[in-house]
Write a protein that holds these residues in place. Structure first.
Motif, PDB file in Angstrom:
ATOM      1  N   LEU A   1       4.829  66.856  43.407  1.00  0.00           N
ATOM      2  CA  LEU A   1       6.183  67.408  43.318  1.00  0.00           C
ATOM      3  C   LEU A   1       7.166  66.434  42.682  1.00  0.00           C
ATOM      4  CD1 LEU A   1       6.509  69.161  46.817  1.00  0.00           C
ATOM      5  CD2 LEU A   1       5.514  70.042  44.702  1.00  0.00           C
ATOM      6  N   VAL A   2       7.022  65.149  42.972  1.00  0.00           N
ATOM      7  CA  VAL A   2       7.959  64.151  42.448  1.00  0.00           C
ATOM      8  C   VAL A   2       7.176  62.947  41.912  1.00  0.00           C
ATOM      9  CG1 VAL A   2       9.826  64.836  43.997  1.00  0.00           C
ATOM     10  CG2 VAL A   2       8.213  63.075  44.726  1.00  0.00           C
ATOM     11  N   HIS A   3       7.818  62.209  41.043  1.00  0.00           N
ATOM     12  CA  HIS A   3       7.220  60.964  40.545  1.00  0.00           C
ATOM     13  C   HIS A   3       8.345  60.021  40.127  1.00  0.00           C
ATOM     14  CE1 HIS A   3       8.107  61.744  36.261  1.00  0.00           C
ATOM     15  NE2 HIS A   3       7.927  63.023  36.580  1.00  0.00           N
ATOM     16  N   ARG A   4       8.010  58.766  39.926  1.00  0.00           N
ATOM     17  CA  ARG A   4       8.992  57.770  39.501  1.00  0.00           C
ATOM     18  C   ARG A   4       8.731  57.372  38.050  1.00  0.00           C
ATOM     19  NH1 ARG A   4      12.078  55.996  43.632  1.00  0.00           N
ATOM     20  NH2 ARG A   4      11.303  56.366  45.751  1.00  0.00           N
ATOM     21  N   ASP A   5       9.819  57.239  37.299  1.00  0.00           N
ATOM     22  CA  ASP A   5       9.679  56.846  35.892  1.00  0.00           C
ATOM     23  C   ASP A   5       9.551  55.333  35.776  1.00  0.00           C
ATOM     24  OD1 ASP A   5      12.211  55.803  36.268  1.00  0.00           O
ATOM     25  OD2 ASP A   5      13.231  57.478  35.292  1.00  0.00           O
ATOM     26  N   GLU A   6       9.616  54.824  34.553  1.00  0.00           N
ATOM     27  CA  GLU A   6       9.409  53.398  34.326  1.00  0.00           C
ATOM     28  C   GLU A   6      10.474  52.539  34.994  1.00  0.00           C
ATOM     29  OE1 GLU A   6       9.316  53.045  30.128  1.00  0.00           O
ATOM     30  OE2 GLU A   6       7.312  53.952  29.933  1.00  0.00           O
ATOM     31  N   THR A   7      11.648  53.116  35.190  1.00  0.00           N
ATOM     32  CA  THR A   7      12.739  52.354  35.832  1.00  0.00           C
ATOM     33  C   THR A   7      12.720  52.480  37.345  1.00  0.00           C
ATOM     34  OG1 THR A   7      14.311  54.206  35.724  1.00  0.00           O
ATOM     35  CG2 THR A   7      14.161  52.745  33.785  1.00  0.00           C
ATOM     36  N   GLY A   8      11.786  53.269  37.858  1.00  0.00           N
ATOM     37  CA  GLY A   8      11.701  53.455  39.298  1.00  0.00           C
ATOM     38  C   GLY A   8      12.532  54.603  39.822  1.00  0.00           C
ATOM     39  N   GLU A   9      13.223  55.308  38.909  1.00  0.00           N
ATOM     40  CA  GLU A   9      14.017  56.464  39.312  1.00  0.00           C
ATOM     41  C   GLU A   9      13.108  57.638  39.668  1.00  0.00           C
ATOM     42  OE1 GLU A   9      17.361  56.912  39.671  1.00  0.00           O
ATOM     43  OE2 GLU A   9      17.555  54.736  39.429  1.00  0.00           O
ATOM     44  N   LEU A  10      13.507  58.356  40.718  1.00  0.00           N
ATOM     45  CA  LEU A  10      12.733  59.511  41.170  1.00  0.00           C
ATOM     46  C   LEU A  10      13.108  60.738  40.344  1.00  0.00           C
ATOM     47  CD1 LEU A  10      10.676  59.725  43.542  1.00  0.00           C
ATOM     48  CD2 LEU A  10      12.503  60.808  44.857  1.00  0.00           C
ATOM     49  N   SER A  11      12.118  61.548  39.988  1.00  0.00           N
ATOM     50  CA  SER A  11      12.378  62.797  39.268  1.00  0.00           C
ATOM     51  C   SER A  11      11.368  63.855  39.705  1.00  0.00           C
ATOM     52  CB  SER A  11      12.307  62.580  37.752  1.00  0.00           C
ATOM     53  OG  SER A  11      11.011  62.151  37.377  1.00  0.00           O
ATOM     54  N   LEU A  12      11.697  65.099  39.423  1.00  0.00           N
ATOM     55  CA  LEU A  12      10.816  66.217  39.759  1.00  0.00           C
ATOM     56  C   LEU A  12       9.785  66.411  38.661  1.00  0.00           C
ATOM     57  CD1 LEU A  12      13.545  68.799  40.907  1.00  0.00           C
ATOM     58  CD2 LEU A  12      12.420  67.032  42.266  1.00  0.00           C
ATOM     59  N   THR A  13       8.557  66.700  39.041  1.00  0.00           N
ATOM     60  CA  THR A  13       7.527  66.964  38.038  1.00  0.00           C
ATOM     61  C   THR A  13       7.837  68.284  37.329  1.00  0.00           C
ATOM     62  OG1 THR A  13       6.107  68.193  39.576  1.00  0.00           O
ATOM     63  CG2 THR A  13       5.800  65.803  39.464  1.00  0.00           C
TER      64      THR A  13
END
Length: 570
Positions: A330-342
């Motif tokens: 459902l969610v993942h973190r990008d290269e900066t560590g920010e959380l986002s929805l898949t």
């Protein structure tokens, strides 16, 4: 409704599995019910179903035909077991000479039998359908005791974790009855139905040019106990007019490869008119004609206020049995560590947005959002909280946009530092499985066309499809059914109605006593019913009428044969 189980208290007092169940937290089991459940579970440690009978000395060292109800009676009267735990029951009956074998074997057998019973009880607690099959209404709360009080719901968990619905009516289905029950009399129905051709239309759309239209969306939600909850509506017709009403499953754009099983779910709409007695609205019509996935009705209605109650037979909308082996992310973190929805979860949230946007204007109002909140958390959002929501997320005309709806769920994920637990509670409440497939809900859309005035439709409730709906279905069947009286029992009547695409049967009990009717569909071919069982029984309260079953073809492209025997149990 439930028959009275045995009354030995000592047999049911040592089972920790029952003390913390959702059922007992709301309304503690009686000693009789605990006794009944433990004996049934002991029986099921040996047999797959309570339909199976003990017929050999290897199964039970009594040497004669024995069924589960006899087993319960036998246990009840054997005082020798008064102070022994339930797992001892089968051991002592099946091996009456056990004491001569040796103490060590006794201890080993006791440990094994207790584990078997514990496993059986855990399986029954986890599988609500299996529990209803084996225990029937014994664990559902009898009419004499009344319904269990509903607990105050906890946010995001009311529908899937803690709440079960217990009926106080006298018409819920019984447990599977043993085939050795004695029957007083029987009646049977046989109907051979041709394959339904999708090219043949029984619903003809009138010329709708210059007609005015009103539309609303809604959804059927399947509860843990198999009950269906849906939106319900109020319709206002300003003047006498010819109407054309339709209901059909709502198409939602799906990601490639995702299943859309709800599109095959049958839908119907019952139209009731308010009259002098608000508790007994008059059934005016229902959408019995069909063209592919659309069910509709055309006719004239006078000016007034009408109730619109959606319905589905339950033949196609059922609890999912296929296990999901892989859980969607459902969610993942990008290269900066920010959380986002898949992207997959965003697509699912977009579908949910379409479902809860009842008026179809592309925005979510406070009223629409509250139906969503009632479904997923059991609580409403007040005006103050909604004002904060408007300040925090993207809105338009004081209504939540699609992006705002996405951001709201991203905030929820951030609040839990990426833990998707709350998000999954929302998804399960809305009918999605772990693969983000919509398997336990069916969104639909209602269209109302009027020739002479502008119709109005408003969502007023979201509740169980029972009560007035049950009465409406019974009335529709009584008006046009094939009725058969039980031979020798003129007060017991079985009504069966063929609607071409499905068959509905109801049982009418005009007597002053409750009756139990055994239903056998084993000779039917290419059929599926809403009970999910070929053999079952129902208890009909005195001077009442109840829906017995709905039946549809399993494969609409093939001929189907409805063959059912209704027997009055002695």
């Amino acid at each position: 409704m439930a028959s009275n189980p045995g009354s030995d208290a000592a047999l049911g007092t040592q089972n920790p599995l029952l003390s913390g169940s959702p059922r007992t937290k709301k309304f503690p089991l009686t000693e009789q019910e605990v006794f009944y459940m433990n004996c049934r579970a002991a029986y099921l440690t040996i047999f797959k179903s309570s339909l199976e009978n003990i017929i050999s000395k290897d199964q039970l060292y009594l040497g004669k035909f024995f069924e589960v109800e006899h087993f319960l009676l036998f246990i009840k009267v054997r005082n020798v077991f008064q102070h022994e735990p339930p797992p001892c029951l089968l051991m002592c009956i099946c091996f009456p000479r056990l004491p001569t074998i040796g103490l060590s074997f006794c201890k080993l057998y006791m440990t094994t039998s207790e584990q078997c019973l514990k496993t059986t009880l855990e399986r029954l607690e986890a599988d609500s359908k299996l529990r209803r099959q084996q225990f029937g209404s014994h664990m559902e709360g009898s009419p004499e005791r009344g319904p269990s009080p509903a607990p105050k719901p906890s946010p995001r968990v009311i529908r899937k974790n803690d709440q079960e619905t217990f009926s106080s009516k006298g018409d819920t289905s019984h447990a599977l009855l043993s085939t050795t029950r004695k029957f007083k009399t029987s009646v049977s129905f046989t109907m051979t139905m041709s394959a339904n051709s999708n090219q043949d239309s029984t619903l003809t759309e009138p010329n709708l040019k210059d007609w005015q239209c009103a539309q609303s969306k809604g959804c059927f939600f399947l509860e843990e106990d198999g009950e269906v909850v849906s939106h319900q509506y109020k319709m206002h017709i300003a003047q006498r007019s010819v109407l054309y009403l339709t209901i059909k499953p709502l198409y939602l754009s799906q990601l490639e490869g995702k299943r859309c099983p709800w599109l095959s779910v049958d839908t119907a709409l019952y139209i009731l008119k308010k009259n002098e007695n608000p508790a007994e609205p008059q059934l005016m019509c229902f959408t019995e004609l069909r063209n592919r996935e659309v069910f509709g009705w055309t006719g004239e209605l006078e000016a007034g206020i009408y109730w619109l109650i959606p319905s589905t037979t339950g033949c196609r909308l059922k609890k999912e049995t296929k296990p999901v082996t892989e859980e969607a992310q459902l969610v993942h973190r990008d290269e900066t560590g920010e959380l986002s929805l898949t992207s997959e979860f965003r697509s699912t949230l977009s579908e949910i947005f379409e479902v809860i946007d009842l008026d179809g204007n592309g925005l979510i109002s406070l009223e629409e959002y509250n139906f969503f909140e009632l479904r997923t958390s059991g609580e409403k959002c007040d005006e103050d909280a909604w004002a904060v929501c408007r300040e925090s997320f993207d809105t338009k005309k004081n209504e939540l946009t699609r992006q705002g709806f996405m951001d709201l769920h991203l905030m929820e994920a951030n609040d839990r530092e990426g833990d998707p637990l709350d998000l999954w509670v929302t998804l399960h409440s809305m009918g999605y499985n772990k693969a983000l497939e919509l398997t336990e809900a069916c969104p639909f859309v209602i269209n109302i066309y009027a020739e002479r005035c502008k119709p109005r439709i408003k969502v007023v409730h979201m509740e169980a499809c029972s009560g007035q709906l049950e009465k409406a279905i019974c009335k529709s069947v009584l008006d046009r059914s094939d009725a058969k009286v039980m031979d020798g029992y003129e007060n017991i009547i079985v009504h069966t109605c063929n609607y071409d695409t499905w068959i509905t049967s109801i049982i009418e009990n005009k007597s002053d006593n409750k009756v139990i009717i055994h239903i056998n569909n084993e000779l039917s071919k290419n059929c599926v019913n809403n009970r999910g069982l070929n053999i079952f029984a129902v208890e009909v309260a005195p001077r009442s009428t109840m829906v017995c079953q709905h039946v549809m073809p399993l494969n609409e492209q093939e001929e189907w044969i409805y063959c059912c025997v209704y027997s009055l149990v002695a």
